[in-house]
Design an enzyme around this catalytic site. Structure first.
Site, PDB file in Angstrom:
ATOM      1  N   ASP A 239      40.835  43.971  30.975  1.00 41.32           N
ATOM      2  CA  ASP A 239      41.978  44.432  30.932  1.00 41.32           C
ATOM      3  C   ASP A 239      42.689  45.187  29.727  1.00 41.32           C
ATOM      4  O   ASP A 239      42.513  44.677  29.274  1.00 41.32           O
ATOM      5  CB  ASP A 239      42.538  43.192  31.525  1.00 41.32           C
ATOM      6  CG  ASP A 239      44.222  44.178  32.214  1.00 41.32           C
ATOM      7  OD1 ASP A 239      44.021  45.289  32.533  1.00 41.32           O
ATOM      8  OD2 ASP A 239      44.671  43.466  32.559  1.00 41.32           O
TER       9      ASP A 239
ATOM     10  N   SER B  71      38.693  47.005  40.489  1.00 40.81           N
ATOM     11  CA  SER B  71      38.745  45.876  42.033  1.00 40.81           C
ATOM     12  C   SER B  71      39.299  46.841  42.949  1.00 40.81           C
ATOM     13  O   SER B  71      39.765  48.354  43.044  1.00 40.81           O
ATOM     14  CB  SER B  71      40.198  45.297  41.273  1.00 40.81           C
ATOM     15  OG  SER B  71      41.587  45.669  41.480  1.00 40.81           O
TER      16      SER B  71
ATOM     17  N   ASN C 223      42.622  48.812  43.028  1.00 41.54           N
ATOM     18  CA  ASN C 223      42.674  49.524  41.659  1.00 41.54           C
ATOM     19  C   ASN C 223      42.706  51.161  42.417  1.00 41.54           C
ATOM     20  O   ASN C 223      42.609  51.697  42.189  1.00 41.54           O
ATOM     21  CB  ASN C 223      41.378  49.922  41.099  1.00 41.54           C
ATOM     22  CG  ASN C 223      41.909  48.331  40.078  1.00 41.54           C
ATOM     23  OD1 ASN C 223      40.408  48.319  39.603  1.00 41.54           O
ATOM     24  ND2 ASN C 223      43.091  48.548  38.995  1.00 41.54           N
TER      25      ASN C 223
ATOM     26  N   ARG D  95      39.375  36.748  30.114  1.00 43.88           N
ATOM     27  CA  ARG D  95      40.316  37.911  30.608  1.00 43.88           C
ATOM     28  C   ARG D  95      41.217  38.565  29.280  1.00 43.88           C
ATOM     29  O   ARG D  95      41.463  37.563  27.895  1.00 43.88           O
ATOM     30  CB  ARG D  95      41.507  37.747  31.060  1.00 43.88           C
ATOM     31  CG  ARG D  95      41.943  39.271  32.351  1.00 43.88           C
ATOM     32  CD  ARG D  95      43.344  38.382  33.067  1.00 43.88           C
ATOM     33  NE  ARG D  95      44.254  40.226  33.159  1.00 43.88           N
ATOM     34  CZ  ARG D  95      44.450  40.546  34.659  1.00 43.88           C
ATOM     35  NH1 ARG D  95      43.565  40.014  35.900  1.00 43.88           N
ATOM     36  NH2 ARG D  95      44.429  41.716  34.950  1.00 43.88           N
TER      37      ARG D  95
ATOM     38  N   LEU E  35      44.010  35.769  37.676  1.00 48.16           N
ATOM     39  CA  LEU E  35      42.130  36.522  38.253  1.00 48.16           C
ATOM     40  C   LEU E  35      42.710  37.938  38.702  1.00 48.16           C
ATOM     41  O   LEU E  35      41.440  38.611  38.899  1.00 48.16           O
ATOM     42  CB  LEU E  35      42.069  35.324  39.220  1.00 48.16           C
ATOM     43  CG  LEU E  35      41.842  33.976  38.131  1.00 48.16           C
ATOM     44  CD1 LEU E  35      41.581  33.081  39.080  1.00 48.16           C
ATOM     45  CD2 LEU E  35      40.893  33.920  36.705  1.00 48.16           C
TER      46      LEU E  35
END
Ligand code: IPE
Ligand code: IPE
Ligand code: MG
Length: 226
Positions: A15, A60, A63, A174, A181
């Site tokens: 990220d 994801s 997304n 992350r 998460l």
């Protein structure tokens, strides 16, 4: 790296590409491009560290909510990434796995991915990439299959997850300072160690992965025991 306590399976929520670009006054697309470079570095680093499996969260199931232009940049990046890295992956004996419903992508991407899966299938170490992945959807799907088998228990559900043939998840990282998460590996994280780092994904490199593994080694895992 034959240390018993060394992680076998590390997963990363990559990220911070957008913030990396914003900090520099650059378009988000450039952040994603640099993020692609970080992927390349980290796959090599995982090999140097002797990890059996590296799982990367690349796209994801949520997304799709992003603007069309950004999604299209990410898709372009994916096409180029496969083209540029497949040969190297075969030579380095990296086995590609995909977790997630990648068949929802454009037909040419699906074709490239399936070609890469086929060509890397004899690799010894695994690079699992989460594409159009959502953990809740994964668990619901596995539970449906378990129900068809007539036994909705954790062993049967685990067996129907995308990750069934991967080593147990040891460490989940992350980047970018967010502490959540975001629908990633919810089931598999039950006893994973977690590490939330401030570094933005495009700046992440071999040293960061090594340090993360060193921190992992110092953790005491109890699994509910004493
Ligand atoms: C991660 O970076 C890449 C993907 C989710 C595809 P972001 O694009 O989420 O970057 P930030 O969170 O906006 O900084
Ligand atoms: C998680 O990052 C997904 C990936 C890294 C691919 P997001 O940036 O999409 O997560 P949220 O929206 O901040 O929770
Ligand atoms: Mg983000």
């Amino acid at each position: 790296m034959s240390d018993n306590n060394y992680p076998r399976h590390v997963a990363i929520i990559m990220d911070g590409n957008g913030r990396w670009a914003k900090k520099r006054g650059l378009p988000r697309a450039l952040g994603h491009r640099q993020g692609g470079e970080a992927v390349r570095r980290v796959v090599k680093a995982a090999e140097n560290l002797g990890l059996e499996c590296l799982t990367l969260y690349a796209f994801s199931s949520e997304n799709w909510k992003r603007e069309e232009e950004e999604i299209s940049d990410l898709m372009g990046l994916m096409r180029r990434f496969i083209e540029a890295n497949l040969k190297d992956m075969i030579e380095r004996r990296v086995r590609l796995r995909i977790i997630g419903d990648y068949k929802a992508f454009a037909p040419d991407i699906v074709e490239k991915l399936e070609d890469a899966l086929e060509q890397t299938k004899h690799g010894q170490r695994t690079l699992a990439v989460a594409l159009n992945y959502g953990a809740q959807q994964e668990i619901a799907h596995a539970a449906r299959l378990a129900a068809e088998e007539g036994s909705i228990d954790s062993e049967t559900i685990s067996r129907h997850l995308y990750t069934t043939d991967l080593p147990p998840l040891d460490l989940l990282i992350r980047t970018s300072g967010e502490v959540r998460l975001s629908n990633f590996l919810l089931w598999q994280s039950a006893y994973a160690e977690m590490l939330f780092l401030d570094v933005l994904w495009p700046d992440f490199g071999e040293d960061d992965l090594r340090q993360a593994c060193e921190i992992f080694v110092t953790r005491e895992r109890r699994y509910g025991g004493r």
